[in-house]
Structure formats: structure tokens, C-alpha cells
Enzyme design. Structure first.
Site, PDB file in Angstrom:
ATOM      1  N   TYR A 180       0.843  -1.191   0.000  1.00 28.66           N
ATOM      2  CA  TYR A 180       0.000   0.000   0.000  1.00 28.66           C
ATOM      3  C   TYR A 180       0.888   1.255   0.000  1.00 28.66           C
ATOM      4  CZ  TYR A 180      -4.200  -2.785   0.770  1.00 28.66           C
ATOM      5  OH  TYR A 180      -5.247  -3.667   0.611  1.00 28.66           O
ATOM      6  N   CYS A 382     -19.556 -13.652   3.689  1.00 28.85           N
ATOM      7  CA  CYS A 382     -18.867 -14.936   3.842  1.00 28.85           C
ATOM      8  C   CYS A 382     -19.635 -16.015   3.101  1.00 28.85           C
ATOM      9  CB  CYS A 382     -18.737 -15.302   5.319  1.00 28.85           C
ATOM     10  SG  CYS A 382     -17.972 -16.915   5.602  1.00 28.85           S
TER      11      CYS A 382
END
Length: 664
Positions: A180, A382
Site C-alpha cells: 500500500y 462470507c
């Protein structure tokens, strides 16, 4: 208690945490409101994991700035966009989390830099420490100015002050990790600056140093600041990552620099390191799919533990309680970080504490519901737990009158719908034609890297047992049995699918993929797999592990092009593993004939032949709706679920079954 050491307290700075379990930071996509606060879904989501026994909750990424880099906010919460609103919504969440004896850290990010999401940045210029190529799009990033760095540092301080007011026990900085923006400043491969933020390691870490110093200045030296940190990048080159066991020259951060950087970062004031490895150029390290081994970050956490004197948090498929305990006992790390396992089962810690390990719903590392959903829809959910990120929206609904439900098929969909119906108070009965529950999970779980599929099948069997749901094994249901039965109010058909098969000439040596996975067929020493989808590629890896020579014959121009999108980490690693493991591939090819020794195929370059001991068909599946079509006009309340409704993946089999089961 067997796992008592996992429940011993630990301190990070002045924050005492009740056990060794942390919820790993995962992108809180869909959990923010339009003003940058936490919405009710987000509050419920984090509170549920605290209620489940997790000692430390670490929220997912949030951005301190929208001027330097565009994020399409408020996709994620923001501690700087609307401070009063952020404090108000966060306060409700932190108070509820604290009610369960858990602590909570807020994760703050400098941004993506060269790994920004293409459909979010749009026409905005991507940024980086220097003018370097973007990870995903064919354009260069502009270099961030010194003034912009200074402004972002101030924003970190302001955001941390708001976090402290909101009741957060500390913050985590995102990140000298995964490539990042802050990590790009720290890595020489990305940072070509000639000012005080480039050159030496100390200069490249200056941005991270100024952030922790600013937060400590604004919030006090005792306010806890942790860091997400990757001591190794696994970068072979631009957009190319290294694989496990591969020998290559590290272009990113190597272990030696990783150790030196860790020492400096702790010296600067970071109170703990949350350790992993990888980068966006090697994303399958940062977000490990099932093709990575369990506990893959342990060696790197151990190295960090040996070079710094602050707590080390270790994630990376650490969902095996025995492995987690050993990591604490042998000094590999101080805390176990669970990301996807807590999506799959928010009660993970409590189930270990009370000796109910067999009741933990396993994460299968498919990344379809988490990273795949984030990647495509900016939502975190999920695959195996339909309630994750939707706790209040999809809560179990009460019933007025119990119904008797006949379920034909004990695969994924059949088991899930039975489980949900029983929890709500209905009376389901499963009719299964084989001698065990779980359906395709048993074939899918045959490869060594798919062990969690078997665990999921076992979990369903255990749930059916605990809920006392009757199961009639070795029972083939036909239309007469259904029509003659007056003992059921509802009929659910979850009869699965049938493989697409065709003859190439030698049927006795042409096998269906599932039969091979189940060990019913011997492929010999060499085989050709017709079909380069997910089943074909995973089967190829499995057979290669067994020492077989394998060739994939695919009609399209590449593998894994249909039935997507597959999470980038899973797709990219599987794509890289096929050639790395020595699996041959022939694209734009169609199998024509096989005589038991030679497979003849047509390609763009003309006809080819390969000598193989067998041929395996992995060309897809067709929904089995035969029984449904025979009875659909006779049954008032009838449902079709799983692959019998539509051939798809594990996630939609479970989600559809939950939806139907929760609304009968």
C-alpha cells in the site's frame, strides 16, 4: 482447559486484552454510512465477533484523506470526514464491544497509491511516492508532494483524536504492508525520491515515523498505535509475485531489510506489529487461498519476535487451534489474528474455550464471499456464513406454526436448509441417496489443499446430529414416494447436478472428474484433463502431487475463464501454480478421439496427438431437475435448491438454502 494459554491475558502498551485472539482487519466495505460513520450493519458485525469471545477487534481499512487520493468514499468509515458523526456512531459500537470485555482498535490508512482500485479512481490521477507504473492499469502514477505528505500526517493525528473520543482503545496504521502507499514509500523498488522521504531506509520510513509521532503528540504517549507490517514482499518484478518454494530475486523488501525496518519502526513508537508477508504484486501471500499452507506467516512472525520487543500478532490461515496454541507456546507470536475464520464463525473463541472445537464452522479459503465480494461489489460477506455482514438483516426468523419438510438430497444445500429450518422450529427430514452427508464436498476435499471442504462436510453432519434432524441414508426418492406421502407440508429438492460426459472412443479409460477425485478410478501414470476450469485445474494439481504427468486441454485461450469472477488471489495463484508445477496446457483445443493410448485434438495450429494412459472429463455440470419436473405441478409448496436449481459455487448453494429455509 486444553487451550488455556490461548485465553491468558496480554497487554499491548497500556491496553490489557483478555485473551490471545484478535480479529484481523478486513475491508469494512458496506459497513459505512454516507457520512463516513459506521452503519448498523457495521456495528452489528463487529459486536457479534466481540460477543463470540474475540479479545481484540481491529476494524478494517479506513482513509484519513480524500484530497490526495480518491477512494469513492464513504465506501469505508472515515474518522476525518465528519468527526462528530463518526464519533457518535463509533461510540455506540465501542461501548457495545466493551460490554463483552473485548478491546477495539481502529485501522487508519494513508491510501492505496499504485494499487488503487481502477473502477474507484476513475479519471483521477493515481498517486505514489514516485512516477511508477500502476499495478492494474497501463498508466503511471504521479508523485506525491512533500506538502501532501505533511497534510496526511496531520490528518492521521486528527483522525486518531476522534478515535480516542469515540472510545477506541488504540489505532492500527495501515500499513508498511502489502504494497500500500505507506509501504511504497518504505520500499526502494517503488520509492525513487531524492528528498528526505527517499534514499536511505530511515528516509523511506520517515512517513511512517511522522505518523506515529503525530498521533502520540496529539493523543498522548500512552495511546496505543500498532502497525500492520510485512517483513517480506515476494515481488519478482512489476506485477509478478514469487511462489512458495520458488527461487527468485526479491525486488521488494527482503528479510534482512525487514528486520532492520522493524527495529526502526518500534524505535519510532509503534506498540505492536501485526505481521504478514506479500504485496499486491504477489497478492496470494497477502490474502492466502487454499493453495497456501496453514499458518504460512509463522516463520516471519517468529523472526520479528526475535528482533523487536513489542507484541507480535500473527494471521494467515491460523484457524487450527492446535497450531495456534503451539505458536503461542513456542514464542512464534503473542497473539493469533483471525480474519476469514471469524467471518465463518464469530463464536470461534468461545467454542474453543468451552471445548466445542467440532462445532466451529470452518473457513474454506474460497474467498468468494469476502475478497471476491469486496472485489466485485464492495461488500464484505462470507460464503459459508450467510449472516456475516448481514447479522440483523438475515437473523433467524421466528415461526408461528411448525411445518414438516421433506428434503431430498443431503449435500450442501440440503444440509443448510435443514439446519436453518430446525433452528427456527420446523421439522425437516433429509433423504440422502448415499451413506453420508456433504455431497460434492467429499470429492472437492480430496486434494490435500482442500482439507477444509471435508471439515465443512463434517461440520454439517455434526449440526444435523446436534439438531436431531432425521436422515434416511441410502434412500432414493422417486415421484411415487413423494406423491404417496401425506406426512409433509413442504418439499425441497436439492438433487444436485450431473456431469457433462461424452464419448471419445475408449469409454473404459475416460473418466469423470469426481470419480477420479473420490479415488474410484485409476488414471495411470499420465492423463489428459479436458477442461481448464476450477475443477480441472485443482484436479490437475492434485494428480501432480501424486506424481502423475498431467496435460490440460482447454477450448478457450486460457484457464479459469468461465464461472467467475474468482477472487484475484485465488485466480492468480492457481494460474501461476499450473506451469510452476509442470502441468502442460494446450489452449484453443478440442478433443476429437481417444483409443486408450493416444488422445487426438484439434487446435488453431492443426491436429495434435498426445499419449496418455487416461482421459478425464472436467467440462462442467448440468442441473438434475428430473424429479422436480415430475412433481412440480402436484406439490403446493415446493422449492429447488443448490446445483439442481442452478450449477454454481458453494456460496450460492448455502446462501440460497439459507434464504429459503429462513422464510418458510
Amino acid at each position: 482447559m486444553k487451550y488455556s494459554e490461548l485465553f491468558s491475558p496480554i497487554s499491548i502498551g497500556n491496553v490489557k486484552i483478555k485473551n490471545r485472539f484478535a480479529m484481523a482487519p478486513m475491508g469494512p466495505l458496506g459497513l459505512a454510512d454516507t457520512d463516513g460513520g459506521f452503519n448498523q450493519r457495521g456495528i452489528d458485525y463487529y459486536v457479534e465477533r466481540a460477543k463470540g469471545g474475540t479479545g481484540l477487534i481491529i476494524t478494517g481499512v479506513s482513509f484519513v484523506d480524500e484530497e490526495v487520493e480518491h477512494h469513492g468514499s464513504p465506501t469505508c468509515p472515515s474518522s476525518t470526514m465528519n468527526p462528530l458523526h463518526f464519533i457518535r456512531t463509533s461510540k455506540e459500537m465501542t461501548e457495545r464491544i466493551h460490554a463483552y470485555g473485548a478491546k477495539v482498535f481502529y485501522q487508519m490508512s494513508a491510501g492505496f497509491g499504485r494499487v488503487s482500485i481502477p473502477n474507484v479512481i476513475g479519471e483521477h490521477d493515481p498517486v505514489a511516492p514516485s512516477v511508477i507504473p500502476h499495478r492494474f492499469i497501463d498508466r503511471n502514477c504521479r508523485a506525491i508532494t512533500k506538502e501532501e505528505v505533511k497534510m496526511m500526517v496531520r490528518k492521521f493525528g486528527e483522525g486518531a483524536v476522534n478515535c480516542k473520543k469515540a472510545g477506541f482503545d488504540g489505532v492500527q496504521i495501515h500499513a508498511v504492508h502489502e504494497g500500500y502507499l505507506l509501504d511504497q514509500f518504505a520500499i526502494a523498488f517503488f520509492n525513487h525520491r531524492e528528498d528526505e522521504y527517499g534514499g536511505s531506509l530511515e528516509n523511506r520510513l520517515r512517513f511512517a515515523k511522522e505518523i506515529v509521532e503525530e498521533i502520540k503528540r496529539r493523543c498522548g504517549e500512552d495511546f496505543v498505535v500498532t502497525l500492520r507490517y510485512s517483513p517480506k514482499s515476494f515481488i519478482k518484478d512489476w506485477r509478478k509475485g514469487g511462489l512458495p518454494g520458488e527461487v527468485f530475486e526479491e525486488k521488494g523488501r527482503d528479510i534482512e531489510e525487514g528486520k532492520e525496518a522493524a527495529k526502526l519502526l518500534v524505535e519510532y513508537g509503534y506498540d505492536a506489529l501485526d505481521v504478514d508477508v506479500g504485496s499486491y504484486d504477489a497478492w496470494y501471500w497477502s490474502h492466502p487461498p487454499m493453495y497456501q499452507e496453514k499458518g504460512l506467516y509463522r516463520p516471519y512472525a517468529k523472526i520479528m519476535k526475535e528482533v523487536v520487543n513489542v507484541p507480535i500478532i500473527c494471521a494467515g490461515r491460523m484457524d487450527n487451534p492446535k497450531m495456534a496454541l503451539e505458536a503461542i507456546q513456542d514464542g512464534t507470536c503473542d497473539m493469533i489474528s483471525l480474519g476469514r475464520p471469524l467471518l465463518a464463525d464469530p463464536d470461534y473463541a468461545n467454542k474453543i474455550r468451552t471445548g466445542r472445537v467440532d462445532q466451529i464452522r470452518p473457513c474454506i479459503s474460497c474467498q468468494e464471499g469476502c475478497m471476491g465480494r469486496i472485489q466485485e461489489y464492495s461488500l464484505i460477506n462470507c460464503a459459508v456464513n450467510p449472516l456475516a455482514g448481514r447479522e440483523a438483516v438475515t437473523h433467524y426468523k421466528p415461526i408461528c406454526k411448525p411445518k414438516k419438510v421433506m428434503i431430498v438430497g443431503g449435500g450442501l444445500a440440503g444440509c443448510e436448509v435443514a439446519r436453518v429450518l430446525a433452528i427456527r422450529g420446523h421439522k425437516p427430514t433429509i433423504f440422502e441417496k448415499t451413506d453420508k452427508l456433504g455431497g460434492v464436498l467429499h470429492a472437492g476435499g480430496a486434494p490435500s489443499f482442500k482439507e477444509d471442504d471435508i471439515l465443512l462436510a463434517n461440520w454439517y453432519s455434526r449440526q444435523i446430529e446436534l439438531l436431531d434432524i432425521p436422515v434416511l441414508f441410502n434412500t432414493v426418492v422417486d415421484k411415487d414416494m413423494i406423491k404417496n406421502s401425506e406426512d409433509f407440508d413442504v418439499l425441497i429438492l436439492a438433487t444436485g447436478s450431473k456431469a457433462k460426459v461424452f464419448s471419445l472412443g475408449c469409454d473404459e479409460k475416460t473418466f469423470e472428474a469426481m470419480d477420479v477425485l473420490l479415488g474410484k478410478k485409476d488414471v495411470g501414470n499420465s492423463t489428459a484433463i479436458i477442461g481448464g476450469g476450477l475443477v480441472g485445474c485443482e484436479l490437475a494439481l492434485h494428480l501432480r502431487e501424486l506424481g502423475k504427468e498431467v496435460t490440460i486441454v482447454e477450448a478457450l485461450e486460457d484457464i479459469i475463464l468461465v464461472n467467475g469472477p474468482t477472487c484475484h488471489a485465488n485466480h492468480d495463484m492457481l494460474h501461476a501454480l499450473i506451469p510452476f508445477k509442470g502441468i502442460n496446457t494446450i489452449f484453443n483445443a478440442k478433443a476429437k478421439s481417444y483409443d486408450g493410448k493416444t488422445l487426438n485434438i484439434d487446435t488453431k495450429e492443426g491436429s495434435k496427438s498426445i499419449d496418455v494412459d487416461s482421459v478425464i472429463l472436467a467440462t462442467g455440470y448440468i442441473s438434475d431437475q428430473d424429479l422436480y419436473k415430475q412433481v412440480e405441478e402436484d406439490i403446493p409448496e415446493i422449492y429447488l435448491l443448490g446445483d439442481s436449481k442452478n450449477v454454481s459455487n458453494i456460496m450460492y448453494a448455502i446462501w440460497d438454502a439459507f434464504e429459503v429455509g429462513n422464510n418458510i
